[in-house]
Design a protein around this motif. Sequence first.
Motif, PDB file in Angstrom:
ATOM      1  N   ARG A  97      -3.842  -3.031  -7.269  1.00 16.60           N
ATOM      2  CA  ARG A  97      -2.552  -3.583  -7.659  1.00 16.60           C
ATOM      3  C   ARG A  97      -1.569  -3.351  -6.523  1.00 16.60           C
ATOM      4  O   ARG A  97      -1.870  -2.613  -5.570  1.00 16.60           O
ATOM      5  CB  ARG A  97      -2.028  -2.928  -8.946  1.00 16.60           C
ATOM      6  CG  ARG A  97      -1.654  -1.456  -8.758  1.00 16.60           C
ATOM      7  CD  ARG A  97      -1.156  -0.846 -10.032  1.00 16.60           C
ATOM      8  NE  ARG A  97      -0.714   0.535  -9.812  1.00 16.60           N
ATOM      9  CZ  ARG A  97      -0.277   1.322 -10.769  1.00 16.60           C
ATOM     10  NH1 ARG A  97      -0.233   0.902 -12.019  1.00 16.60           N
ATOM     11  NH2 ARG A  97       0.114   2.550 -10.489  1.00 16.60           N
ATOM     12  N   VAL A  98      -0.386  -3.955  -6.641  1.00 17.53           N
ATOM     13  CA  VAL A  98       0.687  -3.721  -5.671  1.00 17.53           C
ATOM     14  C   VAL A  98       1.909  -3.280  -6.453  1.00 17.53           C
ATOM     15  O   VAL A  98       2.269  -3.890  -7.460  1.00 17.53           O
ATOM     16  CB  VAL A  98       1.011  -4.996  -4.857  1.00 17.53           C
ATOM     17  CG1 VAL A  98       2.189  -4.763  -3.926  1.00 17.53           C
ATOM     18  CG2 VAL A  98      -0.218  -5.431  -4.056  1.00 17.53           C
ATOM     19  N   VAL A  99       2.520  -2.188  -6.000  1.00 15.68           N
ATOM     20  CA  VAL A  99       3.774  -1.727  -6.607  1.00 15.68           C
ATOM     21  C   VAL A  99       4.907  -1.977  -5.621  1.00 15.68           C
ATOM     22  O   VAL A  99       4.709  -2.002  -4.407  1.00 15.68           O
ATOM     23  CB  VAL A  99       3.722  -0.233  -7.019  1.00 15.68           C
ATOM     24  CG1 VAL A  99       2.704  -0.015  -8.132  1.00 15.68           C
ATOM     25  CG2 VAL A  99       3.408   0.660  -5.846  1.00 15.68           C
ATOM     26  N   ALA A 100       6.086  -2.187  -6.177  1.00 15.44           N
ATOM     27  CA  ALA A 100       7.255  -2.500  -5.355  1.00 15.44           C
ATOM     28  C   ALA A 100       7.709  -1.286  -4.559  1.00 15.44           C
ATOM     29  O   ALA A 100       7.511  -0.142  -4.966  1.00 15.44           O
ATOM     30  CB  ALA A 100       8.389  -3.000  -6.245  1.00 15.44           C
ATOM     31  N   ASN A 101       8.334  -1.557  -3.431  1.00 13.03           N
ATOM     32  CA  ASN A 101       8.912  -0.534  -2.568  1.00 13.03           C
ATOM     33  C   ASN A 101      10.422  -0.599  -2.750  1.00 13.03           C
ATOM     34  O   ASN A 101      10.993  -1.680  -2.896  1.00 13.03           O
ATOM     35  CB  ASN A 101       8.515  -0.832  -1.115  1.00 13.03           C
ATOM     36  CG  ASN A 101       8.967   0.232  -0.151  1.00 13.03           C
ATOM     37  OD1 ASN A 101      10.154   0.326   0.162  1.00 13.03           O
ATOM     38  ND2 ASN A 101       8.035   1.025   0.318  1.00 13.03           N
TER      39      ASN A 101
END
Length: 162
Positions: A97-101
């Motif tokens: 998955r990708v999480v926000a920065n």
Amino acid sequence: MVTNTASEQVFRVNHYPPCPLLQRLPDSCSVTGFGEHTDPQLVSVLRSNGTPGLQVALHGSAGRWAPVPPDRDAFFVLVGDSLQVLTNGRLKSVRHRVVANSLKPRVSMIYFAGPAPAERVAPLPQLIMGRHIEYRAFTWGDYKKAAYRSRLGDDRLAPFQT
């Protein structure tokens, strides 16, 4: 399998803008940029701008994620569902998955290599060698139809398991 002129090869660029609201949340909070999933193709080759955000699921520990250290000079290769089937489960598709920065935008470029829609996907006989066959044969087109009827995080190989 991907050298056929009808094979499906895709190059995608994803942009994840920064999420400044994260600075006000506890460190344990995250905002999803792209939900958890496995890639359906044989392999995915990813490169990013060096901003953190990509995470992989830790095998055998439900709900635990490990961050992938960002490296703008490296490529990250993910095993996809089709390669998992071809290897009869010896290589596992990578749930990620990708999480926000909170401060910087993330840009990722991904090349997906998949077979042609009529291509048969099945465990390779030389990799079975007395082992139980984990997946029945299907075409890439059959897989895609089943995947479109599922949700992103679902196990899209489940309908093809023996």
